[in-house]
Write a protein that holds these residues in place. Structure first.
Motif, PDB file in Angstrom:
ATOM      1  N   ARG A 159       0.832  -1.207   0.000  1.00  0.00           N
ATOM      2  CA  ARG A 159       0.000   0.000   0.000  1.00  0.00           C
ATOM      3  C   ARG A 159       0.866   1.256   0.000  1.00  0.00           C
ATOM      4  O   ARG A 159       2.019   1.243   0.442  1.00  0.00           O
ATOM      5  CB  ARG A 159      -0.940  -0.012   1.205  1.00  0.00           C
ATOM      6  CG  ARG A 159      -0.194  -0.052   2.516  1.00  0.00           C
ATOM      7  CD  ARG A 159      -1.130  -0.072   3.708  1.00  0.00           C
ATOM      8  NE  ARG A 159      -0.339  -0.107   4.940  1.00  0.00           N
ATOM      9  CZ  ARG A 159      -0.845  -0.006   6.167  1.00  0.00           C
ATOM     10  NH1 ARG A 159      -2.147   0.106   6.342  1.00  0.00           N
ATOM     11  NH2 ARG A 159      -0.055  -0.032   7.222  1.00  0.00           N
ATOM     12  N   ALA A 160       0.288   2.328  -0.487  1.00  0.00           N
ATOM     13  CA  ALA A 160       1.007   3.604  -0.525  1.00  0.00           C
ATOM     14  C   ALA A 160       1.127   4.131   0.899  1.00  0.00           C
ATOM     15  O   ALA A 160       0.121   4.253   1.596  1.00  0.00           O
ATOM     16  CB  ALA A 160       0.251   4.607  -1.387  1.00  0.00           C
ATOM     17  N   PRO A 161       2.356   4.431   1.352  1.00  0.00           N
ATOM     18  CA  PRO A 161       2.525   4.889   2.733  1.00  0.00           C
ATOM     19  C   PRO A 161       1.975   6.295   2.960  1.00  0.00           C
ATOM     20  O   PRO A 161       1.735   6.694   4.097  1.00  0.00           O
ATOM     21  CB  PRO A 161       4.030   4.864   2.951  1.00  0.00           C
ATOM     22  CG  PRO A 161       4.641   4.787   1.613  1.00  0.00           C
ATOM     23  CD  PRO A 161       3.632   4.255   0.654  1.00  0.00           C
ATOM     24  N   ASN A 162       1.752   7.002   1.862  1.00  0.00           N
ATOM     25  CA  ASN A 162       1.210   8.347   1.960  1.00  0.00           C
ATOM     26  C   ASN A 162       0.739   8.748   0.560  1.00  0.00           C
ATOM     27  O   ASN A 162       0.997   8.039  -0.408  1.00  0.00           O
ATOM     28  CB  ASN A 162       2.280   9.321   2.478  1.00  0.00           C
ATOM     29  CG  ASN A 162       1.681  10.380   3.382  1.00  0.00           C
ATOM     30  OD1 ASN A 162       0.628  10.932   3.082  1.00  0.00           O
ATOM     31  ND2 ASN A 162       2.337  10.644   4.499  1.00  0.00           N
ATOM     32  N   ALA A 163       0.041   9.869   0.463  1.00  0.00           N
ATOM     33  CA  ALA A 163      -0.452  10.303  -0.842  1.00  0.00           C
ATOM     34  C   ALA A 163       0.723  10.637  -1.762  1.00  0.00           C
ATOM     35  O   ALA A 163       1.771  11.095  -1.297  1.00  0.00           O
ATOM     36  CB  ALA A 163      -1.358  11.514  -0.678  1.00  0.00           C
ATOM     37  N   ALA A 164       0.548  10.376  -3.045  1.00  0.00           N
ATOM     38  CA  ALA A 164       1.647  10.545  -3.992  1.00  0.00           C
ATOM     39  C   ALA A 164       1.114  10.515  -5.419  1.00  0.00           C
ATOM     40  O   ALA A 164      -0.057  10.203  -5.660  1.00  0.00           O
ATOM     41  CB  ALA A 164       2.661   9.419  -3.821  1.00  0.00           C
ATOM     42  N   ARG A 165       2.025  10.803  -6.338  1.00  0.00           N
ATOM     43  CA  ARG A 165       1.749  10.595  -7.750  1.00  0.00           C
ATOM     44  C   ARG A 165       2.703   9.506  -8.222  1.00  0.00           C
ATOM     45  O   ARG A 165       3.853   9.471  -7.805  1.00  0.00           O
ATOM     46  CB  ARG A 165       1.970  11.901  -8.524  1.00  0.00           C
ATOM     47  CG  ARG A 165       1.637  11.796 -10.002  1.00  0.00           C
ATOM     48  CD  ARG A 165       1.684  13.150 -10.702  1.00  0.00           C
ATOM     49  NE  ARG A 165       0.426  13.859 -10.555  1.00  0.00           N
ATOM     50  CZ  ARG A 165       0.285  15.016  -9.884  1.00  0.00           C
ATOM     51  NH1 ARG A 165       1.304  15.584  -9.327  1.00  0.00           N
ATOM     52  NH2 ARG A 165      -0.890  15.582  -9.799  1.00  0.00           N
ATOM     53  N   VAL A 166       2.224   8.599  -9.080  1.00  0.00           N
ATOM     54  CA  VAL A 166       3.075   7.521  -9.571  1.00  0.00           C
ATOM     55  C   VAL A 166       4.084   8.114 -10.560  1.00  0.00           C
ATOM     56  O   VAL A 166       3.710   8.714 -11.565  1.00  0.00           O
ATOM     57  CB  VAL A 166       2.237   6.415 -10.246  1.00  0.00           C
ATOM     58  CG1 VAL A 166       3.129   5.317 -10.811  1.00  0.00           C
ATOM     59  CG2 VAL A 166       1.218   5.845  -9.268  1.00  0.00           C
ATOM     60  N   ALA A 167       5.369   7.958 -10.230  1.00  0.00           N
ATOM     61  CA  ALA A 167       6.428   8.533 -11.070  1.00  0.00           C
ATOM     62  C   ALA A 167       6.955   7.513 -12.064  1.00  0.00           C
ATOM     63  O   ALA A 167       7.421   7.876 -13.140  1.00  0.00           O
ATOM     64  CB  ALA A 167       7.569   9.042 -10.194  1.00  0.00           C
ATOM     65  N   LEU A 168       6.901   6.230 -11.713  1.00  0.00           N
ATOM     66  CA  LEU A 168       7.438   5.194 -12.599  1.00  0.00           C
ATOM     67  C   LEU A 168       6.785   3.863 -12.256  1.00  0.00           C
ATOM     68  O   LEU A 168       6.567   3.550 -11.089  1.00  0.00           O
ATOM     69  CB  LEU A 168       8.967   5.118 -12.410  1.00  0.00           C
ATOM     70  CG  LEU A 168       9.739   4.038 -13.159  1.00  0.00           C
ATOM     71  CD1 LEU A 168      11.050   4.600 -13.701  1.00  0.00           C
ATOM     72  CD2 LEU A 168      10.040   2.837 -12.271  1.00  0.00           C
ATOM     73  N   ALA A 169       6.418   3.133 -13.287  1.00  0.00           N
ATOM     74  CA  ALA A 169       5.912   1.763 -13.108  1.00  0.00           C
ATOM     75  C   ALA A 169       6.391   1.009 -14.334  1.00  0.00           C
ATOM     76  O   ALA A 169       5.880   1.211 -15.435  1.00  0.00           O
ATOM     77  CB  ALA A 169       4.389   1.744 -13.005  1.00  0.00           C
ATOM     78  N   GLU A 170       7.430   0.195 -14.156  1.00  0.00           N
ATOM     79  CA  GLU A 170       7.980  -0.531 -15.310  1.00  0.00           C
ATOM     80  C   GLU A 170       8.711  -1.775 -14.836  1.00  0.00           C
ATOM     81  O   GLU A 170       9.028  -1.919 -13.660  1.00  0.00           O
ATOM     82  CB  GLU A 170       8.925   0.373 -16.117  1.00  0.00           C
ATOM     83  CG  GLU A 170      10.202   0.758 -15.380  1.00  0.00           C
ATOM     84  CD  GLU A 170      11.151   1.617 -16.225  1.00  0.00           C
ATOM     85  OE1 GLU A 170      10.668   2.374 -17.089  1.00  0.00           O
ATOM     86  OE2 GLU A 170      12.369   1.511 -16.000  1.00  0.00           O
ATOM     87  N   GLU A 171       8.989  -2.657 -15.795  1.00  0.00           N
ATOM     88  CA  GLU A 171       9.697  -3.880 -15.490  1.00  0.00           C
ATOM     89  C   GLU A 171      11.182  -3.649 -15.739  1.00  0.00           C
ATOM     90  O   GLU A 171      11.558  -3.209 -16.829  1.00  0.00           O
ATOM     91  CB  GLU A 171       9.138  -4.995 -16.396  1.00  0.00           C
ATOM     92  CG  GLU A 171       9.415  -6.380 -15.891  1.00  0.00           C
ATOM     93  CD  GLU A 171      10.419  -7.100 -16.758  1.00  0.00           C
ATOM     94  OE1 GLU A 171      10.353  -6.958 -17.991  1.00  0.00           O
ATOM     95  OE2 GLU A 171      11.293  -7.796 -16.190  1.00  0.00           O
TER      96      GLU A 171
END
Ligand code: ZN
Length: 247
Positions: A159-171
């Motif tokens: 889970r997200a430890p705090n509010a955020a924007r996703v900066a990167l999601a890749e393999e």
């Protein structure tokens, strides 16, 4: 750090070793700044604060801050050489992936997205382990372990430890399914080896939102969550972030 400047001080600004501090008022005249000290840092840093008095005169104060080096455990590993050496194509891929992460640490989102204390990214109550571990593979020192590992069953919620924007999601080659959350003001949290991530770049996530599941993707000996924290580029102890009482 929390400071209580004199009530008459106006336009308060601060820096630590020439890196500007982002000071947020937290009530009853106090201001707070998140300061990250890299795991390999040692020596003296200079804290500088300046502000103006009601007549508009500048006041500057400086304090040296001593950073003591922290001792970390050393882990010796012996692996077959073919597992350590990368073929040229993989080496290129790895350096591009590292470059994309490095570029992120330099980008500071001016807006603070997080609010209040940070939650553990796993719910199981597992303790983060191995931050700063110095790894020596086949007698060659490698970069220290810059995050903490949580043992957790594959498929466990991250889970997200705090509010955020996703900066990167890749393999990625080493990290497997990698996710980076940008909490603003130069603070990033990092999740490696995920079975899958449930968010995509630029998504806004709320504190506690499920963002992925624990897995064993990339180079890893088994399922676990690698959780890292960067603050203005410094590799900081995730446990230190989770311990902070923040407003
Ligand atoms: Zn790790």
């Amino acid at each position: 750090m929390t400071l209580r400047p004199a009530a008459w001080i106006d336009e308060l600004r601060g820096s630590l070793d020439n890196q500007p501090l982002i000071l947020s008022p937290i009530g009853d005249g106090r201001v707070q700044a998140l300061v990250g000290i890299d795991l390999e840092a040692a020596g003296r840093l200079l804290l500088r604060l300046e502000g103006k008095d009601p007549q508009g005169r500048a006041h500057v104060r400086k304090w040296p801050i001593r950073v003591r080096s922290r001792r970390f455990a050393v882990q010796h590993l012996t692996l077959p050489q073919h597992m350590v050496e990368l073929d040229p194509e993989t080496a290129t891929r790895v350096s591009e992936e590292a470059g994309r992460l490095k570029a992120l640490w330099k980008a500071v989102t001016p807006e603070r997205l997080w609010r209040g204390a940070f939650l553990s990214p796993v719910i199981s109550g597992a303790k983060p382990e191995g931050f700063g571990l110095r790894r020596i593979i086949n007698n060659q020192p490698r970069s220290p372990h810059s995050g903490a590992d949580y043992k957790a069953a594959p498929g466990s919620v991250v889970r997200a430890p705090n509010a955020a924007r996703v900066a990167l999601a890749e393999e990625q080659f080493f990290a497997g399914n990698a996710l980076v959350l940008d909490h603003g003001l130069g603070l990033y949290t990092i999740y490696f080896h995920l079975q899958d991530s449930l968010v995509k770049p630029s998504d806004l996530v709320q504190k506690g939102q499920e963002v992925g599941r624990v897995g064993a993707t990339g180079r890893t000996t088994g399922p676990h969550l690698h959780f890292g924290v960067r603050l203005n580029g410094a590799r900081i102890d995730p446990a230190a972030l989770l311990r902070l009482s923040l407003r």
